[in-house]
Scaffold this active site. Structure first.
Site: not given
Length: 383
Positions: A24, A106, A127, A129, A155, A254, A278
């Site tokens: 991963y 994240s 970050q 999402y 992002t 980003k 990414h």
């Protein structure tokens, strides 16, 4: 063997992690062409060696978004980092603070923003999402602001997840069932250091920032399906205004790879952008970040800071990116490998190695201040 390069830490991480987590971390999407380009195109940039320059005093400091950085880099956001080492995001944040550079947490980190802020010396960048529940997103931004996070890194290149075939082969994205469960258990019990450090002593294993909003919080099974169920694919440039109403600090976009998107970002009023594909994990076959960088720098024309990630594996790579116009770099795998290999101490050592490499590269190219790095540091190819 003593680890002295990012490649050394990669080999150590491969030995320590169960295959589903190493693949991963290490893999890209589809045929992994872009993943390979990120490294190859960076290393193809020839630095211009200069001699008889006074390089007795070197400055590696920069200022970004009101912060003074000891090096022109930050630890970029990586999901699942808490599965690579015990409370991995906290360990990485501590190492970054010791080195005088930011750590970006994240949205899909294992540790919550509150935990990282409590345990690390300085608050992280955050970050973002965008998940489907906008009410929860508003609450999340309030939490991030309350923790004192200085920068929001939004992002935007994951409306859907790229097909990551290594995750299927490793068992990360296998269909749920008895055989999948047994396979994962076997991977854990055959990696005893990881089993003790992370599986037994690194709990809870949930996405700490969105645990209350995402029902299937583990993210295991099909990562692409998890993204499809939980991430908001309706996001457009108009949503920058929505975020701005709820976030008063700098907003950095980003995932910019095309000059037209750079124009749109500037028009939307963002405070910075990150040239990024990414890490080669989304649309395969696109250019390397460092190849896309110069055209975007030209469009931005100094209006806002431009950062870059993808393929940065050494201090020499940092100088190459700066020479092409980046104001700083985000590290990704370059900090995650040492985190998996040896936790906070290994990340701190890696950052020390990058600092030393950067200073050597500066000395041998005659660059005494990273803020003045330009194309004169690169060999210009004749057409």
């Amino acid at each position: 063997m003593v680890a002295v390069t990012v490649s050394d830490y990669r080999r150590a991480a491969r030995r320590r992690l169960p295959p589903l987590f190493f693949e991963y971390l290490d893999g890209g999407s589809y045929s992994e062409l872009t993943l390979a380009r990120n490294v190859a195109d960076m290393q193809a940039l020839a630095l211009r060696q200069r001699v008889m320059c006074d390089v007795s005093e070197l400055s590696t400091e920069v200022e970004l978004f009101g912060q003074k950085l000891a090096l022109p880099l930050a630890l970029g956001p990586i999901g699942f980092a808490g599965m690579f080492a015990r409370r991995g995001e906290v360990q990485a944040a501590k190492a970054a603070a010791r080195a005088g550079v930011p750590f970006c947490l994240s949205t899909v980190g294992i540790c919550s923003v509150e935990e990282v802020t409590r345990e690390a010396p300085v608050p992280p960048w955050y970050q973002l999402y965008m998940i489907r529940d906008r009410g929860y997103m508003e609450q999340l931004l309030q939490r991030v602001a309350a923790c004192g996070c200085p920068v929001l890194v939004f992002t935007v290149d994951l409306p859907v997840a790229g097909a990551r075939y290594r995750d299927v082969h490793s068992g990360m994205s296998s269909a749920p069932g008895l055989m999948t469960s047994l396979r994962r258990v076997w991977q854990g019990v055959t990696h005893l250091r990881w089993l003790w450090d992370v599986q037994l002593n690194g709990r809870p294993h949930v996405f700490g920032n969105i645990v209350d909003a995402v029902p299937d919080n583990s993210g295991f099974g099909s990562f692409a399906g998890w993204v499809q169920r939980n991430f908001d694919p309706t996001v457009t440039w108009d949503d920058i205004a929505w975020v701005r109403e709820r976030w008063k600090g700098p907003i950095v976009i980003k995932g910019i790879l095309d000059p037209e998107d750079a124009r749109s970002a500037i028009a939307a009023g963002v405070d910075g952008l990150v040239v990024s594909n990414h890490g080669g994990r989304q649309l395969d076959g696109v250019p390397a970040s460092v190849t896309a960088l110069p055209d975007i720098v030209e469009i931005v024309d100094g209006k806002i800071p431009v950062l870059m990630d993808g393929g940065v594996r050494s201090g020499l790579d940092v100088l190459r990116a700066l020479a092409l116009g980046a104001d700083a770099c985000l590290l990704g795998r370059a900090w995650a490998y040492p985190l998996a290999a040896g936790g906070e101490q290994a990340v701190a050592k890696m950052l020390s190695l990058l600092r030393a490499e950067l200073k050597v590269a500066m000395s041998l190219t005659g660059c005494t201040d990273v803020r003045k790095a330009g194309r004169e540091l690169l060999v210009q190819r004749k057409l």
